[in-house]
Motif scaffolding. Sequence first.
Motif, mmCIF file in Angstrom:
data_model
loop_
_atom_site.group_PDB
_atom_site.id
_atom_site.type_symbol
_atom_site.label_atom_id
_atom_site.label_comp_id
_atom_site.label_asym_id
_atom_site.label_seq_id
_atom_site.Cartn_x
_atom_site.Cartn_y
_atom_site.Cartn_z
ATOM 1 N N TYR A 72 -4.852 -26.570 16.551
ATOM 2 C CA TYR A 72 -5.406 -26.955 17.844
ATOM 3 C C TYR A 72 -5.103 -25.942 18.933
ATOM 4 C CZ TYR A 72 -6.257 -31.452 15.702
ATOM 5 O OH TYR A 72 -6.684 -32.446 14.879
ATOM 6 N N ASP A 78 -0.676 -29.742 26.591
ATOM 7 C CA ASP A 78 -2.103 -29.441 26.530
ATOM 8 C C ASP A 78 -2.440 -28.137 27.236
ATOM 9 O OD1 ASP A 78 -3.233 -32.855 26.672
ATOM 10 O OD2 ASP A 78 -2.836 -31.582 24.956
ATOM 11 N N LEU A 95 -12.888 -29.226 24.863
ATOM 12 C CA LEU A 95 -12.965 -30.211 23.788
ATOM 13 C C LEU A 95 -13.670 -31.444 24.326
ATOM 14 C CD1 LEU A 95 -9.423 -29.998 22.150
ATOM 15 C CD2 LEU A 95 -11.548 -29.000 21.339
ATOM 16 N N TYR A 96 -14.505 -32.027 23.496
ATOM 17 C CA TYR A 96 -15.250 -33.224 23.874
ATOM 18 C C TYR A 96 -14.783 -34.373 23.002
ATOM 19 C CZ TYR A 96 -18.231 -29.711 26.013
ATOM 20 O OH TYR A 96 -18.703 -28.672 26.762
ATOM 21 N N GLU A 97 -14.555 -35.508 23.628
ATOM 22 C CA GLU A 97 -14.128 -36.689 22.887
ATOM 23 C C GLU A 97 -15.359 -37.504 22.512
ATOM 24 O OE1 GLU A 97 -11.662 -40.819 23.559
ATOM 25 O OE2 GLU A 97 -11.050 -39.064 24.678
ATOM 26 N N ALA A 106 -11.352 -41.995 17.848
ATOM 27 C CA ALA A 106 -11.681 -40.910 18.775
ATOM 28 C C ALA A 106 -11.593 -39.589 18.018
ATOM 29 C CB ALA A 106 -10.724 -40.900 19.957
ATOM 30 N N TYR A 108 -12.196 -35.339 18.481
ATOM 31 C CA TYR A 108 -12.299 -34.278 19.469
ATOM 32 C C TYR A 108 -13.050 -33.101 18.863
ATOM 33 C CZ TYR A 108 -9.017 -37.130 21.954
ATOM 34 O OH TYR A 108 -8.420 -38.178 22.591
ATOM 35 N N ASP A 110 -15.291 -29.300 19.568
ATOM 36 C CA ASP A 110 -15.571 -28.213 20.491
ATOM 37 C C ASP A 110 -17.077 -27.999 20.544
ATOM 38 O OD1 ASP A 110 -16.234 -26.820 18.207
ATOM 39 O OD2 ASP A 110 -14.461 -25.549 18.236
#
Length: 144
Positions: A72, A78, A95-97, A106, A108, A110
């Motif tokens: 990651y 973070d 990053l998109y959840e 959930a 994550y 890219d």
Amino acid sequence: MNITEKVAYLKGLAKGLEIDETTKEGKLLLAVIDVLEDMADSVSDLESAYEELDEVIDVLDEDLGAVEKDFYCFDEDDDCCCDDDDCDCDCDDDLYEVVCPNCQDAIYLDESMLEEGSIDCPNCGQLLEFDYVEDEDEPEETKE
């Protein structure tokens, strides 16, 4: 004094008191001490197993932390794990959840994963499809 030592002490007391094994009370008392001894052995075995598992969990936690850092490229805060500009990781990628509608897990992703259009949920395996459209860059305001 641990529990095994305490039971050994009780057993020694019973032997020192010369409890008569032929009486009802003597049989009961000696049987209770035998049960206590078995329980103390079981507790001791459980404590040993717990200590071994605790050590294994610590090692696994350290290994997982290294994998997370490599995969990651983020630390616990973070922030980018890299302090230099020569880093070739994708720390600057957003990053998109995405929440799986089937299992509510959930995930994550890219931008490159979203551009592919679909992904299998790593938790339940359901195919998740995306209609990803990249925002067009707004014209920059020019200073007069």
